[in-house]
Every structure is written in structure tokens, then in C-alpha cells.
Design a protein around this motif. Structure first.
Motif, mmCIF file in Angstrom:
data_model
loop_
_atom_site.group_PDB
_atom_site.id
_atom_site.type_symbol
_atom_site.label_atom_id
_atom_site.label_comp_id
_atom_site.label_asym_id
_atom_site.label_seq_id
_atom_site.Cartn_x
_atom_site.Cartn_y
_atom_site.Cartn_z
ATOM 1 N N ARG A 254 3.956 -3.806 7.798
ATOM 2 C CA ARG A 254 3.920 -2.691 6.847
ATOM 3 C C ARG A 254 3.289 -1.461 7.476
ATOM 4 O O ARG A 254 3.812 -0.351 7.342
ATOM 5 C CB ARG A 254 3.137 -3.129 5.606
ATOM 6 C CG ARG A 254 2.901 -2.049 4.558
ATOM 7 C CD ARG A 254 4.161 -1.700 3.833
ATOM 8 N NE ARG A 254 3.896 -0.818 2.706
ATOM 9 C CZ ARG A 254 4.839 -0.199 2.018
ATOM 10 N NH1 ARG A 254 6.135 -0.375 2.333
ATOM 11 N NH2 ARG A 254 4.545 0.582 0.990
ATOM 12 N N VAL A 255 2.177 -1.679 8.179
ATOM 13 C CA VAL A 255 1.490 -0.560 8.831
ATOM 14 C C VAL A 255 2.400 0.089 9.879
ATOM 15 O O VAL A 255 2.503 1.318 9.980
ATOM 16 C CB VAL A 255 0.184 -1.039 9.476
ATOM 17 C CG1 VAL A 255 -0.419 0.049 10.359
ATOM 18 C CG2 VAL A 255 -0.819 -1.444 8.403
ATOM 19 N N THR B 103 5.675 0.031 9.991
ATOM 20 C CA THR B 103 6.792 0.725 9.322
ATOM 21 C C THR B 103 6.345 2.081 8.793
ATOM 22 O O THR B 103 7.054 3.105 8.939
ATOM 23 C CB THR B 103 7.324 -0.138 8.165
ATOM 24 O OG1 THR B 103 7.770 -1.394 8.689
ATOM 25 C CG2 THR B 103 8.483 0.552 7.463
ATOM 26 N N ILE B 104 5.163 2.100 8.152
ATOM 27 C CA ILE B 104 4.637 3.361 7.618
ATOM 28 C C ILE B 104 4.450 4.375 8.749
ATOM 29 O O ILE B 104 4.827 5.557 8.627
ATOM 30 C CB ILE B 104 3.319 3.138 6.873
ATOM 31 C CG1 ILE B 104 3.577 2.347 5.572
ATOM 32 C CG2 ILE B 104 2.625 4.461 6.562
ATOM 33 C CD1 ILE B 104 2.318 1.947 4.843
ATOM 34 N N ASN B 105 3.858 3.909 9.854
ATOM 35 C CA ASN B 105 3.607 4.828 10.974
ATOM 36 C C ASN B 105 4.927 5.371 11.549
ATOM 37 O O ASN B 105 5.025 6.547 11.920
ATOM 38 C CB ASN B 105 2.820 4.115 12.073
ATOM 39 C CG ASN B 105 1.387 3.847 11.654
ATOM 40 O OD1 ASN B 105 0.843 4.524 10.763
ATOM 41 N ND2 ASN B 105 0.757 2.852 12.265
ATOM 42 N N ALA C 13 6.381 7.856 9.107
ATOM 43 C CA ALA C 13 5.550 9.059 9.128
ATOM 44 C C ALA C 13 5.874 9.909 10.358
ATOM 45 O O ALA C 13 5.925 11.158 10.272
ATOM 46 C CB ALA C 13 4.077 8.666 9.117
ATOM 47 N N ALA D 78 9.010 8.776 1.652
ATOM 48 C CA ALA D 78 8.218 8.112 0.617
ATOM 49 C C ALA D 78 9.064 7.095 -0.142
ATOM 50 O O ALA D 78 8.608 5.993 -0.472
ATOM 51 C CB ALA D 78 7.647 9.146 -0.343
ATOM 52 N N LEU E 214 9.552 3.813 1.588
ATOM 53 C CA LEU E 214 8.336 2.985 1.588
ATOM 54 C C LEU E 214 7.908 2.578 0.177
ATOM 55 O O LEU E 214 6.875 1.918 0.005
ATOM 56 C CB LEU E 214 7.187 3.740 2.263
ATOM 57 C CG LEU E 214 7.370 4.040 3.757
ATOM 58 C CD1 LEU E 214 6.281 4.986 4.254
ATOM 59 C CD2 LEU E 214 7.342 2.745 4.558
ATOM 60 N N LEU F 294 6.718 4.494 -2.055
ATOM 61 C CA LEU F 294 5.476 5.202 -2.327
ATOM 62 C C LEU F 294 5.790 6.527 -2.991
ATOM 63 O O LEU F 294 6.894 7.080 -2.827
ATOM 64 C CB LEU F 294 4.701 5.464 -1.033
ATOM 65 C CG LEU F 294 4.209 4.260 -0.235
ATOM 66 C CD1 LEU F 294 3.593 4.725 1.091
ATOM 67 C CD2 LEU F 294 3.201 3.458 -1.019
ATOM 68 N N GLU G 113 1.033 9.582 -2.409
ATOM 69 C CA GLU G 113 0.475 8.443 -1.663
ATOM 70 C C GLU G 113 0.868 8.510 -0.201
ATOM 71 O O GLU G 113 0.089 8.167 0.695
ATOM 72 C CB GLU G 113 0.988 7.124 -2.266
ATOM 73 C CG GLU G 113 0.407 6.814 -3.637
ATOM 74 C CD GLU G 113 1.047 5.579 -4.255
ATOM 75 O OE1 GLU G 113 0.329 4.857 -4.988
ATOM 76 O OE2 GLU G 113 2.249 5.341 -4.004
ATOM 77 N N PHE G 114 2.126 8.994 0.057
ATOM 78 C CA PHE G 114 2.643 9.041 1.424
ATOM 79 C C PHE G 114 1.949 10.126 2.259
ATOM 80 O O PHE G 114 1.822 10.010 3.485
ATOM 81 C CB PHE G 114 4.151 9.281 1.385
ATOM 82 C CG PHE G 114 4.810 9.256 2.739
ATOM 83 C CD1 PHE G 114 4.573 8.224 3.656
ATOM 84 C CD2 PHE G 114 5.662 10.283 3.120
ATOM 85 C CE1 PHE G 114 5.190 8.212 4.894
ATOM 86 C CE2 PHE G 114 6.278 10.267 4.363
ATOM 87 C CZ PHE G 114 6.039 9.222 5.247
ATOM 88 N N TYR H 2 -0.709 9.484 5.050
ATOM 89 C CA TYR H 2 -0.307 8.926 6.333
ATOM 90 C C TYR H 2 0.244 9.996 7.289
ATOM 91 O O TYR H 2 0.552 9.713 8.443
ATOM 92 C CB TYR H 2 0.750 7.832 6.146
ATOM 93 C CG TYR H 2 0.250 6.652 5.332
ATOM 94 C CD1 TYR H 2 -0.611 5.721 5.900
ATOM 95 C CD2 TYR H 2 0.654 6.483 4.014
ATOM 96 C CE1 TYR H 2 -1.097 4.658 5.153
ATOM 97 C CE2 TYR H 2 0.181 5.432 3.272
ATOM 98 C CZ TYR H 2 -0.688 4.512 3.830
ATOM 99 O OH TYR H 2 -1.152 3.445 3.099
#
Length: 319
Positions: free
Chosen positions: A283-284, A286-288, A291, A305, A308, A310, A314-315, A318
Motif C-alpha cells: 500500500r505504501v 502504491t501510494i508513493n 504520488a 486520489a 487509491l 482516498l 487525504e491524498f 502524500y
């Protein structure tokens, strides 16, 4: 094969110890030897009642006998036989002494003696413990404790009513039978009692009193009533030991099952935690990655967003 004097009896059994110490001549010699007191005669105040059935409920076998003897000068001695290790036994022995002192004082109060005169009536209460297990870490089989100065080791002694010489306020002796060795250097007057209660061969001529005590252990010489009581006691004793063996076996089996179950649960928990940690790491990452795409202008913030799941707010943390 273990070298013992008697195959069919144990001197440390409740029944045996009570029969031995019910003889005042033997008890006087025991106290004389172990506590080194000038004993002339002894009266047994408690611990001689051995005619008690054990057919229904077996007594607690952690402390097998509680004998209270009174010497000719009124000094009292508690004798305890301890067949199994008990963490708080020494403290419990001290409680016995304190309880007896308190009981004695209560009897004086009953005689209308004023409180400030009670100390004049105080008599010493000492104790001797014969233990099959060890309570002290050194190799000494015999310990004798009293109140002493921390530097000079001078004993704290006081004048006691009816006793000519000063006496210790407290004295507690321990005989640890497991530490017995035939070559012990202690006075044989003390060692012979360890040989008697430890069921060991006598290394020297033990003397008439010990020989008398040893004859008491010969069940064939008992009267019919006592032999019947002994047989009943042995049946109860064997039943109790069988019960303890069963409990111990069940406990070990339960521990083994619990350990195996714990291992299996630990493995499962570790597997689940590993999977969960792996998912969190994915998850981390994927978010990175998303982003970075937004920062590079390849995606809008809204699309990133939504991918994810989100909100844009919230997005933003990051980015």
C-alpha cells in the motif's frame, strides 16, 4: 540400590515422627543435641495425637508433624518435619513461633497480670525444622540461627523468669537431610539425628536414645491397634503419592499440549502478521508511486486520489 536402614517405613512420615517424639526421653535428647540446651525433662504439649484415621481425607503432606514440647524450665520448642519444599516454610515457621508467644501472653493476661508486667513473664519459644529438601544454598546440612550483633556476632540474650542463665530471644535450627554425608564434620550428637530421620546407616555407635528411637520404627514391635493404623496410613500414603504422580503427569501433558498449541498459534499469528505487513508495505509503495505520477504531471490529483480510494484532502499529505 540405596543404602537404608528400614525398607518398609520412612522416619519422616507423620505417623513415625509422632511416635518418635511422643517419647519424652527421645525428645529431650533431640533438643539437648540440636539446640544445645541444658534439658532435664520434657513435656509434650501438642503433636502426640497419632490415633487419627486417614481413610477419608489425607492430611496436607507439605508439613507432616507439628510437635510442641515444653522443657523443665518452661522453654517451649516447636519441632517441624518438612517432607516437600515449600517456598514460605521458613516464614511459616516464624509465624508458629510468634503465635505461640502470643498464646502464652494471652494466658498471662487471663491470670489478671497487668500489661506492663507481661514482659517479665515472657518465656522463650524456639524451633527445629527437619527438612528433606534444601532451603539454603551452601553445603552445610545444619544451620542454627539466633539474634546476633551484625559486627561482633554477639548473641542477644536476656534474663528470663525461672532460668538462671541468660537466653536467646529466638533460636531456629534446620537439619537438611539431602546434604547429609557420612564424612560430615559436625558433632556426631547432631549427625546421628540426620542418620535416624534420613534412614541412613549409622556411621558410629548412635547411643541408647537413638537406638530406642530406631526400635520405634520397627512396626513388628507395635501393638495390634498401631499396626492396623500404620497399614491404613500406608494405604492412604500410597494413594496420595499415586494421586500426586497422576497430577504431575497430567500437568506435564497439559504443559506439552499447551506448548505445542502455543507454537502453532504463534506460527499462525506470525503468518497473519507477515501477510498484513506485506499488504501494508504494498500500500505504501502504491501510494508513493501514484504520488510521484501526480507530482510529475502524469496524473491529476483527483484521479490519483480515486485510484487509491482516498479523498483529495487525504491524498494531499502524500504529495
Amino acid at each position: 540400590m540405596e543404602n537404608i536402614r528400614h525398607k518398609d517405613v520412612k522416619p519422616m512420615m507423620d505417623l513415625m515422627a509422632k511416635k518418635i517424639f511422643s517419647d519424652t526421653e527421645i525428645t529431650a535428647e533431640f533438643i539437648r543435641d540440636i539446640l544445645e540446651l541444658p534439658v532435664e525433662s520434657v513435656k509434650i504439649l501438642d503433636g502426640t495425637q497419632i490415633h487419627v484415621t486417614t481413610s477419608k481425607i489425607l492430611p496436607d503432606f507439605t508439613t507432616q508433624v507439628d510437635v510442641l514440647a515444653e522443657l523443665n524450665d518452661k522453654t517451649q520448642v516447636v519441632i517441624e518435619i518438612q517432607v516437600a519444599y515449600q517456598t514460605d516454610f521458613i516464614k511459616r515457621l516464624w509465624i508458629y513461633i510468634c503465635e505461640q508467644v502470643s498464646k502464652n501472653l494471652d494466658s498471662y493476661k487471663g491470670d489478671n497480670i497487668l500489661t506492663h508486667h507481661l514482659a517479665k513473664e515472657l518465656i522463650p519459644v524456639y524451633a527445629v525444622a527437619i527438612a528433606e529438601e534444601n532451603y539454603f544454598e551452601d553445603d552445610r546440612a545444619i544451620h542454627n540461627f539466633s539474634l546476633r550483633d551484625s559486627e561482633t556476632k554477639e548473641e542477644l540474650k536476656v534474663r528470663v523468669k525461672g532460668i538462671e542463665e541468660k537466653r536467646n530471644l529466638v533460636q531456629i535450627a534446620f537439619l537438611e537431610l539431602k546434604k547429609y554425608k557420612p564424612e560430615m564434620k559436625a558433632s556426631y550428637n547432631k549427625v546421628r539425628w540426620m542418620e535416624l530421620f534420613g534412614n541412613k546407616p549409622f556411621t558410629h555407635k548412635p547411643g541408647n536414645i537413638i537406638a530406642k528411637a530406631d526400635r520405634i520404627l520397627d512396626v513388628k514391635e507395635w501393638n495390634k491397634e498401631d499396626r492396623a493404623m500404620f497399614d491404613e496410613y500406608i494405604r492412604a500414603w500410597d494413594g496420595w503419592n499415586a494421586h500426586l504422580a497422576y497430577v504431575e503427569e497430567s500437568r506435564e501433558e497439559a504443559l506439552e499440549q499447551g506448548l505445542q498449541q502455543g507454537i502453532e498459534q504463534g506460527i499462525q499469528r506470525g503468518r497473519e502478521e507477515g501477510i498484513e505487513q506485506g499488504r501494508a508495505q504494498e500500500r505504501v509503495e502504491t501510494i508513493n508511486m501514484i504520488a510521484d505520477l501526480v507530482k510529475g504531471g502524469h496524473l491529476t490529483k483527483g484521479i490519483g486520489a480515486s485510484k487509491l480510494n482516498l479523498s483529495e484532502q487525504e491524498f494531499e499529505k502524500y504529495l
